[in-house]
Design an enzyme around this catalytic site. Structure first.
Site, PDB file in Angstrom:
ATOM      1  N   HIS A 153      10.091 -33.062  -5.385  1.00  0.00           N
ATOM      2  CA  HIS A 153      10.968 -32.450  -4.324  1.00  0.00           C
ATOM      3  C   HIS A 153      12.288 -33.418  -4.193  1.00  0.00           C
ATOM      4  CE1 HIS A 153       7.153 -29.957  -3.464  1.00  0.00           C
ATOM      5  NE2 HIS A 153       8.145 -29.148  -2.710  1.00  0.00           N
ATOM      6  N   LYS A 157      12.746 -34.903   1.895  1.00  0.00           N
ATOM      7  CA  LYS A 157      11.349 -34.051   2.237  1.00  0.00           C
ATOM      8  C   LYS A 157      10.620 -35.311   2.806  1.00  0.00           C
ATOM      9  CE  LYS A 157       7.356 -31.690   0.508  1.00  0.00           C
ATOM     10  NZ  LYS A 157       7.320 -30.704   1.443  1.00  0.00           N
TER      11      LYS A 157
END
Length: 264
Positions: A153, A157
């Site tokens: 990601h 995040k």
């Protein structure tokens, strides 16, 4: 016509949700919830589209005044939990796209949804392809139980591993016996090198700029390997799933955790 409120309209996901709702014929954007600009209209805020839609900072006040059918919240775990409970208490069906809900949180919110007889959805991932990836992984694990998960990601995040990775591991665990993978005497010369452990499986989290949301499940067997991978190239990829969840929430009277339960 389904009247919808969106929390976090200035966020990357929130902006996409605003576009999706306004472009869907059977949806109406009734209001937005933002931490700023209370009492203003969206058209008066630089970061928001030119729409005559009211902005609220207090979710409870928004629900009482607007009386929407559905709340879409794609913000963060702390805010999502608060908004979801407020929505259910006000007769609004919540569609929550943030991770970080504990089993206790889900149990409490499930009881509240059943008490109010309202549909509610919490989805770690709204990408249809990601849901299929999880389903396919569960199918594969029946025959190839040795698996590791690598999720990647963007570097903004906050949680690791991702909710999708944890959900995938849970689905795999449902169909295989817990087993310790790797050599029984293996030793990490650098702590964390083998990743997080879940029922003997390993989950590895990668965080880098340029990534959006990606996951690969690796299966190993006698003389063979299998890779099941999903990639979200942009946040618009999540919107078909958000739309599906809104439609499903209107037909449900319980809380559903995971979009895979409403995809045949």
């Amino acid at each position: 016509m389904t009247r919808i409120v969106i929390a976090g309209p200035r966020g990357n996901m929130g902006k996409e949700a605003v576009t999706m709702v306004t472009e869907t014929e059977e949806f109406e954007l009734a209001a937005v919830i933002d931490r700023k600009y209370d009492g203003m209209s969206m058209r008066d805020v630089d970061d928001l589209p030119n729409l005559d839609v009211p902005v609220f900072t207090d979710a409870g006040e928004c629900f009482e005044k607007i009386k929407p059918d559905v709340l879409i919240d794609l913000t963060n775990p702390q805010t999502g939990k608060v908004h979801m409970k407020q929505a259910l208490l006000n007769g609004v069906r919540p569609v929550i796209g943030t991770t970080g809900f504990t089993e206790e949180d889900v149990a409490e919110l499930s009881s509240l949804a059943e008490e109010k007889e309202l549909g509610a959805i919490i989805a770690p991932n709204f990408a249809i392809g990601a849901i299929l990836m999880m389903k396919f992984s569960q199918m594969a694990a029946r025959y190839m139980p040795d698996a590791e998960i690598i999720e990647q990601h963007h570097d903004r995040k906050l949680d690791a591993p991702s909710g999708t990775a944890v959900k995938t591991a849970q689905l795999i665990s449902e169909v295989r016996q817990e087993k310790q993978q790797g050599h029984p005497k293996e030793e990490e010369t650098l702590p964390g090198a083998r990743g997080a452990e879940f029922d003997g499986m390993r989950i590895h989290s990668v965080r880098l700029p340029g990534l959006v949301a990606h996951q690969e499940v690796l299966f190993g067997g006698e003389g063979q390997t299998l890779k099941i991978r999903h990639d979200s190239m942009n946040r618009r990829s999540f919107m078909p799933g958000v739309k599906l969840a809104c439609e499903a929430a209107m037909k449900l009277n319980v809380l559903v955790y995971g979009l895979e339960h409403i995809i045949e």
